[in-house]
Design an enzyme around this catalytic site. Sequence first.
Site, PDB file in Angstrom:
ATOM      1  N   ALA A   1      11.345   1.844  -0.958  1.00  0.00           N
ATOM      2  CA  ALA A   1      10.968   3.217  -1.291  1.00  0.00           C
ATOM      3  C   ALA A   1       9.453   3.364  -1.461  1.00  0.00           C
ATOM      4  O   ALA A   1       8.689   2.398  -1.377  1.00  0.00           O
ATOM      5  CB  ALA A   1      11.697   3.657  -2.556  1.00  0.00           C
ATOM      6  N   HIS A   2       9.037   4.602  -1.748  1.00  0.00           N
ATOM      7  CA  HIS A   2       7.608   4.904  -1.799  1.00  0.00           C
ATOM      8  C   HIS A   2       6.911   4.182  -2.950  1.00  0.00           C
ATOM      9  O   HIS A   2       7.472   3.956  -4.011  1.00  0.00           O
ATOM     10  CB  HIS A   2       7.365   6.417  -1.875  1.00  0.00           C
ATOM     11  CG  HIS A   2       8.063   7.112  -3.001  1.00  0.00           C
ATOM     12  ND1 HIS A   2       8.089   8.477  -3.127  1.00  0.00           N
ATOM     13  CD2 HIS A   2       8.759   6.639  -4.060  1.00  0.00           C
ATOM     14  CE1 HIS A   2       8.762   8.819  -4.202  1.00  0.00           C
ATOM     15  NE2 HIS A   2       9.177   7.712  -4.788  1.00  0.00           N
ATOM     16  N   ASN A   3       5.662   3.798  -2.680  1.00  0.00           N
ATOM     17  CA  ASN A   3       4.763   3.171  -3.660  1.00  0.00           C
ATOM     18  C   ASN A   3       5.168   1.756  -4.060  1.00  0.00           C
ATOM     19  O   ASN A   3       4.595   1.192  -4.992  1.00  0.00           O
ATOM     20  CB  ASN A   3       4.628   4.020  -4.936  1.00  0.00           C
ATOM     21  CG  ASN A   3       4.204   5.443  -4.641  1.00  0.00           C
ATOM     22  OD1 ASN A   3       5.044   6.340  -4.631  1.00  0.00           O
ATOM     23  ND2 ASN A   3       2.939   5.650  -4.378  1.00  0.00           N
TER      24      ASN A   3
ATOM     25  N   ARG B   1       6.469   5.822   3.045  1.00  0.00           N
ATOM     26  CA  ARG B   1       5.071   5.926   2.625  1.00  0.00           C
ATOM     27  C   ARG B   1       4.995   6.388   1.178  1.00  0.00           C
ATOM     28  O   ARG B   1       5.933   6.977   0.630  1.00  0.00           O
ATOM     29  CB  ARG B   1       4.300   6.878   3.532  1.00  0.00           C
ATOM     30  CG  ARG B   1       4.716   8.336   3.460  1.00  0.00           C
ATOM     31  CD  ARG B   1       3.848   9.168   4.413  1.00  0.00           C
ATOM     32  NE  ARG B   1       4.152  10.593   4.364  1.00  0.00           N
ATOM     33  CZ  ARG B   1       5.021  11.200   5.154  1.00  0.00           C
ATOM     34  NH1 ARG B   1       5.702  10.504   6.051  1.00  0.00           N
ATOM     35  NH2 ARG B   1       5.217  12.509   5.057  1.00  0.00           N
TER      36      ARG B   1
ATOM     37  N   GLN C   1       4.637  13.710   0.499  1.00  0.00           N
ATOM     38  CA  GLN C   1       4.251  12.302   0.355  1.00  0.00           C
ATOM     39  C   GLN C   1       2.905  12.090   1.043  1.00  0.00           C
ATOM     40  O   GLN C   1       2.813  12.073   2.272  1.00  0.00           O
ATOM     41  CB  GLN C   1       5.326  11.411   0.956  1.00  0.00           C
ATOM     42  CG  GLN C   1       6.717  11.664   0.362  1.00  0.00           C
ATOM     43  CD  GLN C   1       6.810  11.283  -1.108  1.00  0.00           C
ATOM     44  OE1 GLN C   1       6.777  10.109  -1.461  1.00  0.00           O
ATOM     45  NE2 GLN C   1       6.938  12.287  -1.964  1.00  0.00           N
TER      46      GLN C   1
END
EC number: 2.3.1.191
Length: 356
Positions: A241-243, A220, A200
């Site tokens: 969660a990511h993004n 991240r 990530q």
Amino acid sequence: MKVQQYRLDELAHLVKGELIGEGSLQFSNLASLENAEVNHLTFVNGEKHLDQAKVSRAGAYIVTAALKEHLPEKDNFIIVDNPYLAFAILTHVFDKKISSTGIESTAQIHPSAVISETAYIGHYVVIGENCVVGDNTVIQSHTKLDDNVEVGKDCFIDSHVTITGGSKLRDRVRIHSSTVIGGEGFGFAPYQGKWHRIAQLGSVLIGNDVRIGSNCSIDRGALDNTILEDGVIIDNLVQIAHNVHIGSNTAIAAKCGIAGSTKIGKNCILAGACGVAGHLSIADNVTLTGMSMVTKNISEAGTYSSGTGLFENNHWKKTIVRLRQLADVPLTQITKRLDHIQAQIESLESTFNLRK
């Protein structure tokens, strides 16, 4: 320890309210209508609370002009347009603040880190290489800032928080105990029956005036950053969660989960235990009621719900049986039955001249 007290006229000035009564009265705290004593200030947020207000022992009341007229037996008031907002402002007056500055002896600070002289760094805090901590920021004990993390001015980071992945926090951010900011997102590539971890490489960007509760995880991004815009407020036990990108002034209640790469608009409300699938878009000014499950884009503002409300247990069991039976009936058969019923109704209306 002497309790700080405030004059009623001082408190009225702070909320830009009109004082009615004895301005020199001293108050040691705010209190609920039920538990207030003569040295407490309370508020009345609507007519439904008037009966409680009439028997309350509070020394003064924050009310609207209209509500005051229903309390002729009371003597001391602060008149405002919005009592609840005035109450919110005054909570900060009576709140016990941490006034310490400096770095505790047990903290471990990398020599390259830049720490404001007006910041407070608690016991056993670890701050990594090239970190920045702004003016008047408080970081409580056992918190860890990994390398390249930046925390702005007037922030409060509670104990046992981890901030990693080069996350950047702007000003007046509050993060409560045991939350992880910038942890590794849940990214894996499936191949030949195995999951292959995706590093990530993104970060987390948190805007001004963001509040994050306890035991939250904000991952991240895989490539792009996870972003929380200004004024976002998040309850305890929330997974982001990511993004994910969350628009300004959106509120997220406890036990919500937001899957990766979803974008949530501004001024949204997610009530408790909502789930949002990944790679979706939710418009501005959307409210999701409790336990809603979002599986497709929401393009228009409004209130949305899913799931089933509470039933008495036997009623719920019967409902589930009927739903299963309904699922076994072909849709075309249901449509034909409805068409037949509609035709019968129209025939009866025609026969008995019931049509308006």
